[in-house]
Motif scaffolding. Sequence first.
Motif, short mmCIF file in Angstrom:
data_model
loop_
_atom_site.label_atom_id
_atom_site.label_comp_id
_atom_site.label_asym_id
_atom_site.label_seq_id
_atom_site.Cartn_x
_atom_site.Cartn_y
_atom_site.Cartn_z
N ALA A 1 0.83 -1.21 0.00
CA ALA A 1 0.00 0.00 0.00
C ALA A 1 0.87 1.26 0.00
N LEU A 2 1.92 1.27 0.78
CA LEU A 2 2.80 2.45 0.83
C LEU A 2 3.60 2.61 -0.46
N LEU A 3 3.93 1.50 -1.12
CA LEU A 3 4.60 1.58 -2.41
C LEU A 3 3.68 2.21 -3.46
N VAL A 4 2.38 1.92 -3.35
CA VAL A 4 1.42 2.54 -4.26
C VAL A 4 1.36 4.05 -4.02
N VAL A 5 1.36 4.45 -2.76
CA VAL A 5 1.35 5.88 -2.43
C VAL A 5 2.59 6.57 -3.00
N ALA A 6 3.75 5.92 -2.84
CA ALA A 6 4.99 6.49 -3.37
C ALA A 6 4.95 6.60 -4.89
N GLU A 7 4.36 5.60 -5.55
CA GLU A 7 4.26 5.63 -7.01
C GLU A 7 3.31 6.73 -7.48
N VAL A 8 2.21 6.90 -6.77
CA VAL A 8 1.24 7.94 -7.14
C VAL A 8 1.85 9.33 -6.93
N CYS A 9 2.70 9.47 -5.91
CA CYS A 9 3.32 10.76 -5.62
C CYS A 9 4.57 11.02 -6.47
N HIS A 10 4.96 10.05 -7.29
CA HIS A 10 6.16 10.20 -8.13
C HIS A 10 5.98 11.35 -9.14
N PRO A 11 7.02 12.16 -9.37
CA PRO A 11 8.36 12.11 -8.77
C PRO A 11 8.40 12.83 -7.42
N LEU A 12 9.20 12.30 -6.52
CA LEU A 12 9.32 12.90 -5.19
C LEU A 12 10.41 13.97 -5.14
N LYS A 13 11.43 13.81 -5.96
CA LYS A 13 12.55 14.75 -5.93
C LYS A 13 12.10 16.14 -6.34
#
Length: 268
Positions: free
Chosen positions: A182-194
Amino acid sequence: LVKAWQANGKTVAMVGDVVNDVLAIKDSDCGIAMAAGSEAAKQAAHIVLLDSDFSSMKDIVSEGRTIIANIERVSSLYLTKTIYSCILSILFIFLRSPYPFTTLQMGLINLCAIGLPSFLLTLEKQENVTSEGFMRHVLKVALPSAMTMVSAVLIVQFLNFLFPWDVDVFSTFNLMLGGLVALLVVAEVCHPLKGHQYRQFIVYLCIAIFLGAVLLLPSFYDMHSIFMWWSLLLIPLMLLVMMMIYWYSRLTNKLMIRLYREQERREA
């Protein structure tokens, strides 16, 4: 002119304010009328500019793109849960086993992976709409993540068959692996983070809430404390989960590219 553009696959907008423009406004994909124009034109239009100033369209388009971009991102979160919930429900009916997540555990996952990030993401002013299409963009994130979730739960069920450990141990495995996906999905949706501090804040906040709940309230969430020797098994399992989501993503991309090429070939 409107029909000619539409025949070439274009989305057409028509601006008008008199009766002569009504037919073109009705045939267009987006009809726009001025408030100072005729009543017939305003009735036929999709949008009426109350200030009769066409320069207002810039703000309208900007707001529309923001809404579409937010829907694209948030839809991936909701569709991921929908897919894996349906598959797991069907699988565990046939396996005649209880659902792998308790109500409280699903509540924690939903909070950290759907409710909180979807709310915070909609507050971001983001106008970048994907060029690959809404459904393709959403499925590219949701499908690999959902299949990874299902695979992780089935691996835990296999371990449950091999090792006669306490039920809460495997409940812990399900929650930790499910939370990771679930957290990997959140990180992917928020991509890019930089370079996007607000998105980084969302990801770190979701991780902090999930870890805080797991570390401080294990009994409340029907799980063992992770400070046990068998928790070392979570390390290779989590690495396997991250590898699976990568493999499923590549497979999904290849399948979608093939399907779209086949669709384009048929339309041609």
